[in-house]
Design a protein around this motif. Structure first.
Motif, PDB file in Angstrom:
ATOM      1  N   GLU A   1       0.830  -1.209   0.000  1.00 36.67           N
ATOM      2  CA  GLU A   1       0.000   0.000   0.000  1.00 36.67           C
ATOM      3  C   GLU A   1       0.865   1.259   0.000  1.00 36.67           C
ATOM      4  OE1 GLU A   1      -3.012   2.433   2.923  1.00 36.67           O
ATOM      5  OE2 GLU A   1      -3.196   0.237   2.894  1.00 36.67           O
ATOM      6  N   ILE A   2       1.885   1.289   0.840  1.00 31.16           N
ATOM      7  CA  ILE A   2       2.779   2.454   0.885  1.00 31.16           C
ATOM      8  C   ILE A   2       3.434   2.675  -0.475  1.00 31.16           C
ATOM      9  CG2 ILE A   2       4.911   3.341   1.916  1.00 31.16           C
ATOM     10  CD1 ILE A   2       4.130   1.748   4.476  1.00 31.16           C
ATOM     11  N   PHE A   3       3.942   1.607  -1.064  1.00 28.99           N
ATOM     12  CA  PHE A   3       4.654   1.661  -2.341  1.00 28.99           C
ATOM     13  C   PHE A   3       3.748   2.208  -3.446  1.00 28.99           C
ATOM     14  CE2 PHE A   3       6.282  -0.642  -6.166  1.00 28.99           C
ATOM     15  CZ  PHE A   3       7.586  -0.167  -6.167  1.00 28.99           C
ATOM     16  N   VAL A   4       2.553   1.645  -3.548  1.00 27.67           N
ATOM     17  CA  VAL A   4       1.630   2.057  -4.608  1.00 27.67           C
ATOM     18  C   VAL A   4       1.188   3.501  -4.428  1.00 27.67           C
ATOM     19  CG1 VAL A   4      -0.693   1.663  -5.526  1.00 27.67           C
ATOM     20  CG2 VAL A   4       0.844  -0.275  -5.150  1.00 27.67           C
ATOM     21  N   ARG A   5       0.874   3.880  -3.220  1.00 23.78           N
ATOM     22  CA  ARG A   5       0.368   5.241  -2.994  1.00 23.78           C
ATOM     23  C   ARG A   5       1.460   6.285  -3.218  1.00 23.78           C
ATOM     24  NH1 ARG A   5      -3.317   5.188   2.407  1.00 23.78           N
ATOM     25  NH2 ARG A   5      -3.690   7.335   1.676  1.00 23.78           N
ATOM     26  N   LEU A   6       2.682   5.996  -2.818  1.00 21.08           N
ATOM     27  CA  LEU A   6       3.767   6.943  -3.064  1.00 21.08           C
ATOM     28  C   LEU A   6       4.033   7.107  -4.553  1.00 21.08           C
ATOM     29  CD1 LEU A   6       6.297   6.080  -0.220  1.00 21.08           C
ATOM     30  CD2 LEU A   6       4.911   8.148  -0.425  1.00 21.08           C
ATOM     31  N   LEU A   7       4.017   6.003  -5.300  1.00 22.68           N
ATOM     32  CA  LEU A   7       4.265   6.088  -6.734  1.00 22.68           C
ATOM     33  C   LEU A   7       3.068   6.640  -7.497  1.00 22.68           C
ATOM     34  CD1 LEU A   7       6.363   2.865  -7.353  1.00 22.68           C
ATOM     35  CD2 LEU A   7       7.110   5.243  -7.573  1.00 22.68           C
ATOM     36  N   SER A   8       1.940   6.771  -6.813  1.00 21.28           N
ATOM     37  CA  SER A   8       0.784   7.428  -7.420  1.00 21.28           C
ATOM     38  C   SER A   8       0.812   8.936  -7.190  1.00 21.28           C
ATOM     39  CB  SER A   8      -0.513   6.845  -6.844  1.00 21.28           C
ATOM     40  OG  SER A   8      -0.594   5.458  -7.124  1.00 21.28           O
ATOM     41  N   GLY A   9       1.868   9.422  -6.520  1.00 17.03           N
ATOM     42  CA  GLY A   9       2.028  10.847  -6.321  1.00 17.03           C
ATOM     43  C   GLY A   9       1.478  11.382  -5.026  1.00 17.03           C
TER      44      GLY A   9
ATOM     45  N   THR B   1       0.971 -10.849  -6.069  1.00 16.50           N
ATOM     46  CA  THR B   1       0.199 -11.415  -4.964  1.00 16.50           C
ATOM     47  C   THR B   1      -0.947 -12.255  -5.479  1.00 16.50           C
ATOM     48  OG1 THR B   1      -1.188 -10.897  -3.046  1.00 16.50           O
ATOM     49  CG2 THR B   1      -1.175  -9.280  -4.823  1.00 16.50           C
ATOM     50  N   HIS B   2      -1.202 -13.370  -4.796  1.00 21.42           N
ATOM     51  CA  HIS B   2      -2.356 -14.218  -5.100  1.00 21.42           C
ATOM     52  C   HIS B   2      -3.525 -13.936  -4.155  1.00 21.42           C
ATOM     53  CE1 HIS B   2      -0.298 -16.927  -7.965  1.00 21.42           C
ATOM     54  NE2 HIS B   2       0.766 -16.684  -7.230  1.00 21.42           N
ATOM     55  N   ASP B   3      -3.351 -12.968  -3.257  1.00 18.69           N
ATOM     56  CA  ASP B   3      -4.370 -12.659  -2.257  1.00 18.69           C
ATOM     57  C   ASP B   3      -5.460 -11.790  -2.883  1.00 18.69           C
ATOM     58  OD1 ASP B   3      -5.903 -11.820  -0.142  1.00 18.69           O
ATOM     59  OD2 ASP B   3      -4.239 -11.038   1.049  1.00 18.69           O
ATOM     60  N   PRO B   4      -6.665 -12.322  -3.073  1.00 19.71           N
ATOM     61  CA  PRO B   4      -7.721 -11.522  -3.698  1.00 19.71           C
ATOM     62  C   PRO B   4      -8.001 -10.216  -2.981  1.00 19.71           C
ATOM     63  CG  PRO B   4      -8.373 -13.830  -3.594  1.00 19.71           C
ATOM     64  CD  PRO B   4      -7.132 -13.691  -2.770  1.00 19.71           C
ATOM     65  N   ALA B   5      -7.989 -10.246  -1.639  1.00 13.64           N
ATOM     66  CA  ALA B   5      -8.288  -9.031  -0.882  1.00 13.64           C
ATOM     67  C   ALA B   5      -7.236  -7.952  -1.139  1.00 13.64           C
ATOM     68  CB  ALA B   5      -8.360  -9.351   0.609  1.00 13.64           C
ATOM     69  N   LEU B   6      -5.970  -8.349  -1.218  1.00 10.19           N
ATOM     70  CA  LEU B   6      -4.905  -7.370  -1.466  1.00 10.19           C
ATOM     71  C   LEU B   6      -4.968  -6.861  -2.902  1.00 10.19           C
ATOM     72  CD1 LEU B   6      -2.520  -5.785  -0.444  1.00 10.19           C
ATOM     73  CD2 LEU B   6      -1.044  -7.760  -0.950  1.00 10.19           C
ATOM     74  N   GLN B   7      -5.282  -7.732  -3.852  1.00  9.30           N
ATOM     75  CA  GLN B   7      -5.434  -7.284  -5.233  1.00  9.30           C
ATOM     76  C   GLN B   7      -6.485  -6.175  -5.333  1.00  9.30           C
ATOM     77  OE1 GLN B   7      -6.515 -10.931  -7.163  1.00  9.30           O
ATOM     78  NE2 GLN B   7      -4.448 -11.803  -7.064  1.00  9.30           N
ATOM     79  N   ILE B   8      -7.606  -6.400  -4.674  1.00 15.71           N
ATOM     80  CA  ILE B   8      -8.699  -5.412  -4.698  1.00 15.71           C
ATOM     81  C   ILE B   8      -8.290  -4.151  -3.944  1.00 15.71           C
ATOM     82  CG2 ILE B   8     -11.058  -4.976  -3.925  1.00 15.71           C
ATOM     83  CD1 ILE B   8     -11.576  -8.004  -4.347  1.00 15.71           C
ATOM     84  N   HIS B   9      -7.649  -4.326  -2.794  1.00 19.10           N
ATOM     85  CA  HIS B   9      -7.270  -3.191  -1.955  1.00 19.10           C
ATOM     86  C   HIS B   9      -6.321  -2.249  -2.697  1.00 19.10           C
ATOM     87  CE1 HIS B   9      -6.470  -0.959   1.711  1.00 19.10           C
ATOM     88  NE2 HIS B   9      -5.171  -1.153   1.544  1.00 19.10           N
ATOM     89  N   LEU B  10      -5.297  -2.792  -3.322  1.00 24.79           N
ATOM     90  CA  LEU B  10      -4.321  -1.952  -4.012  1.00 24.79           C
ATOM     91  C   LEU B  10      -4.950  -1.201  -5.171  1.00 24.79           C
ATOM     92  CD1 LEU B  10      -1.195  -4.288  -4.045  1.00 24.79           C
ATOM     93  CD2 LEU B  10      -1.697  -2.399  -2.482  1.00 24.79           C
ATOM     94  N   ASN B  11      -5.909  -1.833  -5.840  1.00 23.01           N
ATOM     95  CA  ASN B  11      -6.572  -1.166  -6.950  1.00 23.01           C
ATOM     96  C   ASN B  11      -7.556  -0.090  -6.496  1.00 23.01           C
ATOM     97  OD1 ASN B  11      -6.071  -2.055  -9.918  1.00 23.01           O
ATOM     98  ND2 ASN B  11      -5.736  -3.886  -8.670  1.00 23.01           N
TER      99      ASN B  11
END
Length: 432
Positions: free
Chosen positions: A172-180, A246-256
């Motif tokens: 989550e930290i990684f994705v949000r930082l790279l999203s600006g 990740t194969h975790d469905p919840a994390l896939q949805i969360h990051l998106n």
């Protein structure tokens, strides 16, 4: 259908039992990258690892005790990408995968990606993408070496589940930082464990009791505590593709929920799980990425292709099968010290094995026409030239057969010599 190249950049014994030097393997890789670009493949995915597995074999908890050599020489895909982009004209580069938990965690990882993209995008005509596959890392010894260890006795007992929560926090930290985003740790979803992360309710309840937690959530202290920050420098977002490993469905949805995050998958994943993932992502994919496409989840597959001139089709089939079984037996021996014939046969059946017509038929049978397939040629390769020859043979002999079977292939025009010519026979065009 799209075709990419997957490179393990592993150090494994060559015929005669010797180990190639690191410098020679890196040079072979750069030669393969140049040829992959010339042949029109879409992306060069490279496995990423850290620290010596060869040295780690002597420790108390060896990850791969029977591996001879090093399991991976690429410790920094961003530096590698700079080298590849300097030598190529159209191919993307992908990490498979970048460990965003080890080596400082998600904040420095995000800033390294931002810096690499800022340099890469200085030319306004640049269009080659950096496809950042990311996850928590395959081998726990890498995380341990950089301080990611259990903080309590109960965390040690539930380390598999705690590691999953750490990976979700980092992602989550990684994705949000790279999203600006400007981000502080207090903005990040609080990490924790739920009953769904455990094999059964009883195990969860024992863990919750040890942790002093009640209810259906065991809270975890954040691994990364930081005040509000933002990564620098600014970069062109069109050059970045985020690919969650990740194969975790919840994390896939969360990051998106924060940004378009595509997915990285393996050939050994069951077909039903693959189709379920596509169905889930059709509604979960972040709208900024447009409609979900099947090629947003690339899939690896071993390729054992024999197109040796002068051989009959049957000789090619037998030769490819023998090489597949010998290679996969060496792999399983290196990974767990035993050779289980059932494992070898199963791995071979999940691979693409045979003459060009066999390979084309297997692709048509196993893959959707809109899939993105990462072709793995360097797996326990005899030498670098053999990898280049296989890449050339696939592009020159298998791809046309797929067209004949009615499967459109999205691959750039290739600057290639006759099949099987290898690196020395490639006719590299001066211009495109």
């Amino acid at each position: 259908m799209r075709f990419d190249i997957f490179c393990s950049l592993a150090q494994t014994p060559r015929p005669g039992g010797g180990l190639p030097g690191h410098a020679s393997l890196l040079q072979e890789f750069l030669d393969q990258a140049t040829v992959a670009d010339d042949l029109g493949y879409g992306c060069l995915w490279v496995a990423e690892s850290h620290f010596s597995t060869r040295t780690q074999r002597g420790n108390a908890e060896p990850a791969v005790p029977h591996w001879t050599g090093e399991i991976g020489l690429n410790t920094d895909t961003l530096q590698l990408a700079t080298r590849v982009f300097a030598r190529t004209r159209r191919i993307d580069v992908g990490s498979a995968i970048m460990n965003i938990v080890a080596c400082g965690g998600p904040l420095p990882a995000a800033e390294r990606v931002a810096a690499a993209l800022a340099w890469h995008g200085l030319d306004p005509a640049e269009s080659r993408r950096l496809r950042v596959g990311f996850a928590g890392g395959r081998f726990d010894f890498i995380n341990r070496a950089t301080g990611i260890v259990p903080r309590t006795g109960w965390e040690a007992q539930a380390w598999r589940q705690v590691r999953g929560a750490i990976t979700a926090e980092a992602a989550e930290i990684f994705v949000r930082l790279l999203s600006g985003e400007e981000l502080a740790s207090t903005d990040v979803t609080p990490p924790g464990l739920t009953p769904q992360m455990f094999p059964d309710r009883e195990t969860y309840d024992r863990t919750a009791l040890a942790a002093g937690a009640t209810g259906d959530r065991i809270p975890l202290p954040p691994r990364w505590t930081f005040e509000r920050t933002r990564v620098l420098p600014d970069f062109r977002p069109d050059l970045l593709r985020l690919v969650g490993g990740t194969h975790d469905p919840a994390l896939q949805i969360h990051l998106n929920g924060y940004a378009p995050v595509q997915l990285f998958n393996l050939s050994i994943t069951a077909p039903a799980a693959i189709e379920a993932t596509h169905q889930r992502m059709a509604t979960a994919f972040h709208p900024a990425g447009g409609p979900w496409q099947r090629h947003y989840m690339p899939r690896t597959v071993f390729v054992f292709l024999d197109a040796t001139p002068g051989r009959t089709v049957e000789e090619r089939r037998n030769g490819a099968r023998e090489r597949a079984e010998a290679t996969l037996a060496a792999y399983w021996r290196a990974m767990d010290g035993t050779v289980d014939p059932a494992k070898v046969a199963g791995s071979a059946d999940n691979s693409l094995v045979g003459a060009p017509a066999d390979i084309a038929a297997q692709i048509a049978d196993r893959f959707h026409p809109q899939d993105r397939v990462m072709l793995w040629f360097d797996f326990f390769a005899t030498d670098g030239d053999a990898v280049i020859t296989a890449m050339t043979d696939f592009r020159n002999q298998v791809v046309p057969l797929l067209h004949d079977l009615g499967i459109p292939v999205d691959i750039a025009p290739a600057d290639i010599a006759p099949a099987g010519a290898g690196r020395a026979g490639l006719a590299i065009a001066a211009t495109r």
